[in-house]
Design a protein around this motif. Structure first.
Motif, PDB file in Angstrom:
ATOM      1  N   ASP A  43     -34.967  25.559  55.267  1.00  0.00           N
ATOM      2  CA  ASP A  43     -36.434  24.772  55.931  1.00  0.00           C
ATOM      3  C   ASP A  43     -36.785  23.747  55.471  1.00  0.00           C
ATOM      4  OD1 ASP A  43     -38.630  24.767  58.202  1.00  0.00           O
ATOM      5  OD2 ASP A  43     -39.482  25.507  56.932  1.00  0.00           O
ATOM      6  N   GLY A  45     -39.332  21.530  55.664  1.00  0.00           N
ATOM      7  CA  GLY A  45     -41.005  21.708  56.329  1.00  0.00           C
ATOM      8  C   GLY A  45     -41.573  20.549  57.182  1.00  0.00           C
ATOM      9  N   THR A  94     -33.218  24.095  59.516  1.00  0.00           N
ATOM     10  CA  THR A  94     -33.834  24.479  60.815  1.00  0.00           C
ATOM     11  C   THR A  94     -34.608  23.444  61.564  1.00  0.00           C
ATOM     12  OG1 THR A  94     -36.159  24.421  59.525  1.00  0.00           O
ATOM     13  CG2 THR A  94     -35.697  26.578  59.480  1.00  0.00           C
ATOM     14  N   ARG A 106     -38.925  28.448  63.875  1.00  0.00           N
ATOM     15  CA  ARG A 106     -37.601  28.296  62.681  1.00  0.00           C
ATOM     16  C   ARG A 106     -37.237  29.598  62.082  1.00  0.00           C
ATOM     17  NH1 ARG A 106     -39.898  23.099  59.929  1.00  0.00           N
ATOM     18  NH2 ARG A 106     -40.859  22.112  61.473  1.00  0.00           N
ATOM     19  N   SER A 120     -37.930  27.153  52.004  1.00  0.00           N
ATOM     20  CA  SER A 120     -38.578  26.100  52.637  1.00  0.00           C
ATOM     21  C   SER A 120     -39.127  25.064  52.055  1.00  0.00           C
ATOM     22  CB  SER A 120     -39.872  26.990  53.171  1.00  0.00           C
ATOM     23  OG  SER A 120     -40.919  25.994  54.335  1.00  0.00           O
ATOM     24  N   TRP A 176     -43.928  33.248  55.881  1.00  0.00           N
ATOM     25  CA  TRP A 176     -42.784  33.333  56.209  1.00  0.00           C
ATOM     26  C   TRP A 176     -43.377  34.752  56.051  1.00  0.00           C
ATOM     27  CZ3 TRP A 176     -40.229  29.840  59.285  1.00  0.00           C
ATOM     28  CH2 TRP A 176     -40.405  28.439  58.105  1.00  0.00           C
ATOM     29  N   THR A 183     -36.421  34.981  49.728  1.00  0.00           N
ATOM     30  CA  THR A 183     -37.325  33.818  50.636  1.00  0.00           C
ATOM     31  C   THR A 183     -38.290  32.830  49.366  1.00  0.00           C
ATOM     32  OG1 THR A 183     -37.320  34.363  52.747  1.00  0.00           O
ATOM     33  CG2 THR A 183     -38.788  32.778  52.438  1.00  0.00           C
ATOM     34  N   THR A 185     -40.927  29.789  48.807  1.00  0.00           N
ATOM     35  CA  THR A 185     -40.983  27.862  49.577  1.00  0.00           C
ATOM     36  C   THR A 185     -41.276  27.245  48.258  1.00  0.00           C
ATOM     37  OG1 THR A 185     -42.568  28.827  51.267  1.00  0.00           O
ATOM     38  CG2 THR A 185     -42.609  26.758  50.641  1.00  0.00           C
TER      39      THR A 185
END
Ligand SMILES: [Zn+2]
Length: 306
Positions: A43, A45, A94, A106, A120, A176, A183, A185
């Motif tokens: 993803d 951002g 995304t 997303r 992400s 998320w 996952t 970030t």
């Protein structure tokens, strides 16, 4: 009775025989199974730009001068995607352009991709204190902790030579929350820190970030490398089978050509013999003595004209 002339008969025979269809080798069934690729979602951002439409949302992320977070994250995503492609990973982004995408949309895209890992990409900011610096990894839930730690370790290794402080991992449940795969970030540096902002504008630093995240992913799930090896082996088997089929087809074509020319030559011989016999029967006489042949031919030529 007029007999067809020998060359006409031979030509017809040659045309008939050379138009015979060439034998084809039957395609063999594949003797291998191509594994489905490992899927990872990335993803980038933020995203989107201001337009004439005031209802159109856009989100540049952190803005320092004319540098916008949304552009850095998209570039980082492309670099990471290129590295993952070499690992035979199927990457789903995304967003692939300067596009505003809601967080829920997303996640829908991540979920629909069947991704087994998800990162992400962002860059950090701390307004009011430009000294704040370092790389941080956020994770939404405890089941993503080990993945976040692996990404953190990978980044710490590749960003060491840039003296980026390792700020470790931190839980951030608001990011998320719906995620059901590992996952993380990634916040590799601060755009509000002048030194890190300078590094974030460099291609080599961005490559180091992408490489760090890749190393973390490879460490987090050995399946990535296993699927890669399975794909490479399956491709090698497919290539070998293709080569074998090409060879078989060429052999069959050579055999068919040889058979056809054999038949053509045989037919020419047979036709020649048939014509000889027919000519002799028309003459109505067995073997004429050698000294009368010339006269006989002349007479036949005269009778044809009448
Ligand atoms: Zn951000």
């Amino acid at each position: 009775m007029r007999l067809p002339r020998l060359p006409v008969v031979l030509a017809a025979g040659v045309v008939l025989l050379t138009s015979m269809p060439t034998a084809r080798a039957a395609a063999a069934e594949p003797s291998f199974v191509m594994p489905s690729p490992y899927v990872i979602a990335i993803d980038p951002g933020h995203g989107g730009s201001a337009t004439n439409d005031p209802t159109q949302l856009w989100d540049p992320g952190v803005v320092v001068g004319n540098v916008m977070e949304k552009d850095i994250t998209l570039d980082l995503a492309f670099r990471l995607r290129a590295l993952l492609a070499k690992e035979r990973v199927k990457v789903v982004l995304t967003r692939t352009g300067d596009e505003y995408v809601e967080i829920s949309e997303r996640w829908n895209r991540v979920h629909a991709s069947g991704a087994r890992l998800f990162v992400s990409l962002h860059v950090n900011a701390f307004n009011g204190d430009p000294a704040i610096n370092g790389a941080t990894i956020f994770y939404p839930k405890p089941d993503s902790l080990s993945f976040a730690q692996a990404i953190n370790a990978g980044l710490a290794q590749t960003l060491k030579r840039y003296q980026i402080a390792d700020d470790g991992v931190a839980a951030k449940p608001e990011l998320w929350v719906r995620s059901d795969v590992p996952t993380a970030t990634v916040e590799p540096g601060y755009l509000t820190n002048p030194r890190e902002a300078g590094l974030l504008s460099q291609g080599d630093f961005r490559d180091a970030i992408a490489m760090g995240v890749l190393q973390g992913m490879l460490a987090a799930d050995p399946q990535i490398e296993q699927v890669k090896l399975q794909i490479i082996h399956a491709e090698a088997a497919a290539a070998a089978q293709h080569q074998a089929e090409v060879g078989t087809t060429a052999d069959a074509a050579r055999t068919a050509t040889a058979t056809r020319w054999g038949l053509i030559l045989g037919a020419i011989v047979v036709l020649w013999v048939v014509m000889r016999i027919a000519i002799r029967r028309q003459a109505g006489a067995p073997h004429l003595p050698q000294y009368r042949r010339r006269g006989y031919r002349r007479r036949r030529a005269v009778s044809r004209r009448s």
